[in-house]
Design an enzyme around this catalytic site. Structure first.
Site, PDB file in Angstrom:
ATOM      1  N   CYS A 150      32.399  46.911  42.632  1.00 29.23           N
ATOM      2  CA  CYS A 150      31.073  47.466  42.926  1.00 29.23           C
ATOM      3  C   CYS A 150      30.129  46.913  41.861  1.00 29.23           C
ATOM      4  CB  CYS A 150      31.093  48.996  42.989  1.00 29.23           C
ATOM      5  SG  CYS A 150      31.401  49.863  41.439  1.00 29.23           S
ATOM      6  N   THR A 171      29.288  48.073  38.904  1.00 25.90           N
ATOM      7  CA  THR A 171      29.868  48.217  37.561  1.00 25.90           C
ATOM      8  C   THR A 171      31.382  48.281  37.551  1.00 25.90           C
ATOM      9  OG1 THR A 171      29.769  50.609  37.776  1.00 25.90           O
ATOM     10  CG2 THR A 171      27.852  49.518  36.758  1.00 25.90           C
ATOM     11  N   HIS A 195      50.493  48.572  29.849  1.00 23.70           N
ATOM     12  CA  HIS A 195      50.628  49.928  29.306  1.00 23.70           C
ATOM     13  C   HIS A 195      50.388  51.023  30.339  1.00 23.70           C
ATOM     14  CE1 HIS A 195      50.009  48.762  24.766  1.00 23.70           C
ATOM     15  NE2 HIS A 195      50.850  47.954  25.406  1.00 23.70           N
ATOM     16  N   HIS A 210      55.964  53.572  27.627  1.00 23.67           N
ATOM     17  CA  HIS A 210      54.827  53.805  28.517  1.00 23.67           C
ATOM     18  C   HIS A 210      55.225  54.554  29.787  1.00 23.67           C
ATOM     19  CE1 HIS A 210      52.594  51.264  25.824  1.00 23.67           C
ATOM     20  NE2 HIS A 210      53.458  50.276  26.013  1.00 23.67           N
ATOM     21  N   ASP A 219      31.696  47.404  47.619  1.00 27.58           N
ATOM     22  CA  ASP A 219      30.469  47.834  48.275  1.00 27.58           C
ATOM     23  C   ASP A 219      29.539  46.614  48.365  1.00 27.58           C
ATOM     24  OD1 ASP A 219      29.420  47.514  45.730  1.00 27.58           O
ATOM     25  OD2 ASP A 219      28.592  49.539  45.567  1.00 27.58           O
TER      26      ASP A 219
HETATM   27  C1  RB5 Z   1      25.165  50.364  43.990  1.00 28.51           C
HETATM   28  O1  RB5 Z   1      23.809  50.168  43.790  1.00 28.51           O
HETATM   29  C2  RB5 Z   1      25.843  50.758  42.693  1.00 28.51           C
HETATM   30  O2  RB5 Z   1      25.453  52.023  42.297  1.00 28.51           O
HETATM   31  C3  RB5 Z   1      27.342  50.687  42.820  1.00 28.51           C
HETATM   32  O3  RB5 Z   1      27.718  49.394  43.205  1.00 28.51           O
HETATM   33  C4  RB5 Z   1      28.172  50.959  41.598  1.00 28.51           C
HETATM   34  O4  RB5 Z   1      27.708  50.240  40.487  1.00 28.51           O
HETATM   35  C5  RB5 Z   1      28.450  52.350  41.296  1.00 28.51           C
HETATM   36  O5  RB5 Z   1      29.252  52.669  40.394  1.00 28.51           O
END
Ligand code: RB5
Length: 150
Positions: free
Chosen positions: A68, A70, A101, A136, A11
């Protein structure tokens, strides 16, 4: 022998790191399928997780990389496809074990949580490490219908 295909998508929050990972992939023996996003304009991460999952599931790519903020939301989206095992990883140990695994076929990285050098290390480990099989196999089989082993 034909090169293996690695799909990659992000994203807007992951766009810059995706560009760095693309540069890293250019130096590796892989064909790259870049599914976007292509700039930093705000987009919705599920759209990109779902699109990359489809590319892995239908065989256009053998492995995938998602980014993204996180690595979590985009992995959740990809994992709704039963052929996908997307692993959010923060270091090379979790990445290696995800391949050995869990036979993870998608690496999910967080641009806001993992620095670019660690992320590039994770990418290389992800591509270099094989599923161990053995005990596994049975456990991974219980996760879903399973994509082709890589
Ligand atoms: C975008 O702001 C953020 O929410 C997205 O990149 C991500 O971290 C969501 O899991």
């Amino acid at each position: 022998m034909s090169k293996r295909v690695i799909a990659i998508a992000s994203d807007h929050a992951g766009f810059q790191l995706k560009q760095e990972l693309l540069a890293e992939l250019a130096g590796l023996d892989a064909e790259v399928l870049d599914l976007g996003t292509h700039d930093q304009e705000s987009v919705d991460y599920p759209d990109f997780g779902v699109e990359l999952a489809a590319a892995v599931a239908d065989g256009r790519a053998g492995l995938g990389v998602l980014v993204c903020g996180t690595g979590i939301g985009i992995a959740i989206a990809a994992n709704r496809n039963p052929a996908v095992r997307a692993a959010p990883c923060h270091n090379t140990t979790s990445t290696r074990l995800a391949r050995q695994h869990n036979d993870a076929n998608v690496l999910a990285l967080g641009a806001r949580t993992t620095g670019p050098e660690v992320a590039k290390d994770c990418l290389r480990v992800f591509l270099e490490t094989s599923f161990e099989g053995g005990r596994h196999e049975r456990r991974v089989a219980k996760l879903g219908n399973g994509a082709a082993r890589t």
